[in-house]
Design an enzyme around this catalytic site. Structure first.
Site, PDB file in Angstrom:
ATOM      1  N   SER A 115      68.557 -38.269  31.689  1.00 26.68           N
ATOM      2  CA  SER A 115      68.142 -36.874  31.544  1.00 26.68           C
ATOM      3  C   SER A 115      67.155 -36.511  32.636  1.00 26.68           C
ATOM      4  CB  SER A 115      67.499 -36.662  30.173  1.00 26.68           C
ATOM      5  OG  SER A 115      66.379 -37.506  30.050  1.00 26.68           O
ATOM      6  N   HIS A 136      75.241 -36.123  30.279  1.00 24.12           N
ATOM      7  CA  HIS A 136      73.991 -36.082  29.516  1.00 24.12           C
ATOM      8  C   HIS A 136      74.212 -35.483  28.132  1.00 24.12           C
ATOM      9  CE1 HIS A 136      69.769 -34.216  28.897  1.00 24.12           C
ATOM     10  NE2 HIS A 136      69.837 -35.408  28.355  1.00 24.12           N
ATOM     11  N   GLU A 148      75.692 -32.036  29.316  1.00 25.04           N
ATOM     12  CA  GLU A 148      75.552 -31.558  30.692  1.00 25.04           C
ATOM     13  C   GLU A 148      76.310 -32.535  31.591  1.00 25.04           C
ATOM     14  OE1 GLU A 148      71.221 -29.303  30.875  1.00 25.04           O
ATOM     15  OE2 GLU A 148      71.218 -31.485  31.015  1.00 25.04           O
ATOM     16  N   ASN A 187      66.412 -28.841  30.461  1.00 24.01           N
ATOM     17  CA  ASN A 187      65.013 -29.239  30.647  1.00 24.01           C
ATOM     18  C   ASN A 187      64.326 -28.372  31.692  1.00 24.01           C
ATOM     19  OD1 ASN A 187      64.900 -31.130  28.703  1.00 24.01           O
ATOM     20  ND2 ASN A 187      65.215 -32.897  30.033  1.00 24.01           N
TER      21      ASN A 187
END
Ligand code: COA
Length: 596
Positions: A115, A136, A148, A187
């Protein structure tokens, strides 16, 4: 398929793949890790079985598809996909991948679940970086839909496409991250937003901002509670990487740095922005004085940067933020409807139609008393507004029409409060029946409890193929309170109505159609267009004749039935079974009813 690393992410991914029908080998370096992975998977699947979401046979079949091994050769030797989920250290990743790439078939896809690290850099350890990609999953993989798919500098588009396809076969929704960039999509946007919230602490309070974002902007949690949940070490470290790679404006703000240095990391250490001796919560009144735009604007700006930098598309960013961060809307969707306070009921008049959207997607559009009042006002308005020829109800988001009364409000009620709530639902929905204009429910997902009662008071119900219908109140030790005992038997007959209300059994859209509960079922991707087509006829119809027909088909005596329903509904607040039902819902377990 092989999964390298038996930790929480690794075994979660293996579980998802095995449930989807893939043969999976999990490999780790010590037997104890494999044993705890096995226990974790059995426990997780067992919960699905207990909640009726999976059969025991399917669980057993999924378990039989998983092998646990210490031997890398055995794990990857014949794997078509190798997913690595080991600790986030580049030296470790390089070591494991150098070996694994050698032993895996030449045409296998090699994927890292990282990540935070660069896919391009991890891929330096493998001889065929064109087949190396980021995959991910979000935690916990069994529940989170998002994957992802991160493209490194050398990853080929064919590899990206293959991994997207695999993710879909595992029941996940992939988004394509086209550039190897820190934080990928979720994120990058989310953690930057947490930092921006922190920068506002000079002028506003922690609780104030959290209350505003949770209660007024529709976020599932305020930014500080979310930072505490994620962990200050993780937030701090991600921001340090952003600072280094993206620029000084991403540097962790002072308060995050202080908490990190003091090892007040949030929930896991018992203290962060909040203390966790008791579970913190914020109420709507604490939000006063904070304009949610102050935070929504930088949030959307960061998402715009992600698109401007060619990392992803607006659509994928919206999908990623909704699925990866549990947001009710993506940033671009927020921008389109206007940044500001979210209203739980949205109304829009266009082309002779009043569209009423139940808008609490984060809570599956469950209905509060306030929302019933708002619906009542919208219907009053529709009754006198001559330009409105038809009313359309639908639910926001892609999961629910309305999942029923907001159960979280039940514990605060007493017998009188429950009677008022029952009355409010009945009188509000009664307005639909009395409105001298056709009313259509476009049922786009869960249509349960008070949501189903909303739909059955409408003149027409159109269902997306993924809709489901039910009266699950019985699972709480409760009865229906907003008119179903009267309306439902009249639509589907006593036999099925009793079954639905007394067993809580849900009908899928096909069965609902067969049983005459809905007028038509449409594929999900054509649903909106088909609904528009349907209501066009109503809007063009003769208003007086439509009003007369509606009056005539509804000649019946509601009065007695409504009184009796409200009596029975509210009296249950004297019984301990109801609180047991609500507590069991919150604790995600089966209730134990005692008949008292
Ligand atoms: N009242 C309050 N909150 C509700 C709700 C309701 N009727 N229905 C869903 N929610 C909330 C959940 O608590 C959860 O909130 P959280 O994310 O803060 O924990 C969120 O909506 C998502 O629901 P969740 O249960 O996690 O989704 P799921 O996909 O696992 O299950 C349902 C979907 C619809 C089967 C399940 O939510 C459910 O059974 N809801 C209650 C339905 C009901 O009994 N209605 C009649 C009420 S009288």
């Amino acid at each position: 398929m092989a999964v390298l690393g038996a930790g929480v992410m690794g075994h979660g991914i293996a579980q998802v793949a095995a449930v989807a029908g893939y043969e999976v080998a999990i490999r780790d370096v010590a037997q104890e890790y494999l044993d705890s992975a096995r226990a974790g998977i059995e426990n997780s699947l067992g919960r699905f079985v207990n909640r009726g979401r999976m059969s025991q046979e399917d669980m057993d079949a999924a378990l039989a598809r998983i092998r646990y091994t210490l031997d890398l050769d055995e794990a990857v030797g014949d794997a078509q996909l190798v997913v690595e989920a080991i600790p986030e250290r580049m030296d470790l990743k390089h070591k494991v991948w150098a070996e694994a790439a050698e032993k895996a078939p030449r045409d296998a896809i090699l994927a890292s679940n990282t990540s935070s690290l660069s896919i391009t850099e991890i891929a330096e350890a493998v001889p065929n970086p064109g087949r190396f990609v980021g995959m991910h999953f979000f935690n916990p993989p069994a529940l989170m839909k998002l994957v992802e798919v991160n493209q490194g500098e050398k990853t080929t588009e064919a590899t990206v496409e293959a991994v997207k396809e695999l993710a879909m076969r595992m029941g996940k929704t992939p988004v394509w991250v086209r550039k190897d960039t820190p934080g990928f999509i979720v994120n990058r946007v989310l953690v930057t937003y947490l930092n921006e919230a922190c920068k506002l602490l000079d002028g506003y309070g922690v609780e104030q901002i959290d209350a505003a974002m949770q209660h007024k902007a529709g976020m599932p949690l305020g930014p500080f509670m979310l930072s505490d949940l994620i962990g200050m070490d993780i937030v701090y470290n991600i921001l340090k990487v952003f600072e280094e790679k993206l620029g000084p404006e991403y540097a962790p703000c002072q308060r995050i740095t202080e908490l990190y240095e003091a090892k007040k990391l949030g929930r896991k250490t018992g203290e962060g922005f909040y203390s966790y001796e008791a579970r913190p919560s914020v109420s709507e009144v604490q939000a006063e004085g904070f304009d949610v735009k102050l935070l929504l604007e930088p949030f959307v700006e960061e998402a715009e940067k992600v698109v401007a930098e060619g990392i992803s598309t607006e659509e994928d960013v919206d999908t990623a933020m909704k699925l990866g961060a549990n947001l009710p809307r993506g940033p671009f969707e927020m921008k389109r409807v206007g940044l500001g306070e979210e209203k739980p009921i949205l109304t829009e008049k266009r082309g002779g139609v009043l569209k009423v959207t139940v808008n609490r997607p984060g809570k599956l559009n469950s209905m509060t008393a306030e929302m019933l009042e708002m619906i009542g006002e919208a219907l009053n308005d529709a009754a006198i507004d001559k330009s409105i020829r038809c009313v359309l109800f639908t639910g926001a988001g892609d999961r629910a029409f309305c999942s029923g009364a907001d159960i979280s409000q039940f514990p605060q009620l007493d017998v009188e409060g429950a009677r008022r709530l029952s009355r409010l639902g009945q009188t509000t929905y009664r307005k639909i029946v009395e409105l001298p204009k056709p009313v259509v429910a476009a049922v786009n997902g869960y249509c349960l409890g008070g949501g189903n009662e909303l739909a059955i008071h409408c003149d027409f119900r159109l269902a997306s193929e993924k809709a489901s219908f039910g009266q699950p109140e019985v699972n709480l030790g409760l009865i229906t309170g907003w008119g179903a005992t009267y309306m439902l038997p009249r639509l589907v007959g006593k036999t099925l109505a009793s079954e639905m209300m007394m067993t809580g059994r849900r009908l899928d859209s096909e069965e609902a159609h067969r049983e005459g509960l809905v007028n038509a079922v449409y594929p999900a991707d054509e649903f909106e267009a088909k609904v528009q087509e349907f209501i066009k006829t109503l809007v063009a119809g003769p208003p007086l004749a439509l009003a007369a027909m509606k009056r005539l088909v509804n000649i019946e005596n509601f009065e007695e039935a409504s009184n009796a329903e409200a009596d029975e509904f509210s009296i249950l607040w004297n019984c301990s079974d109801l609180m047991e039902g609500i507590t069991a819902f919150n604790e995600r377990r089966k209730p134990e009813f005692k008949g008292e």
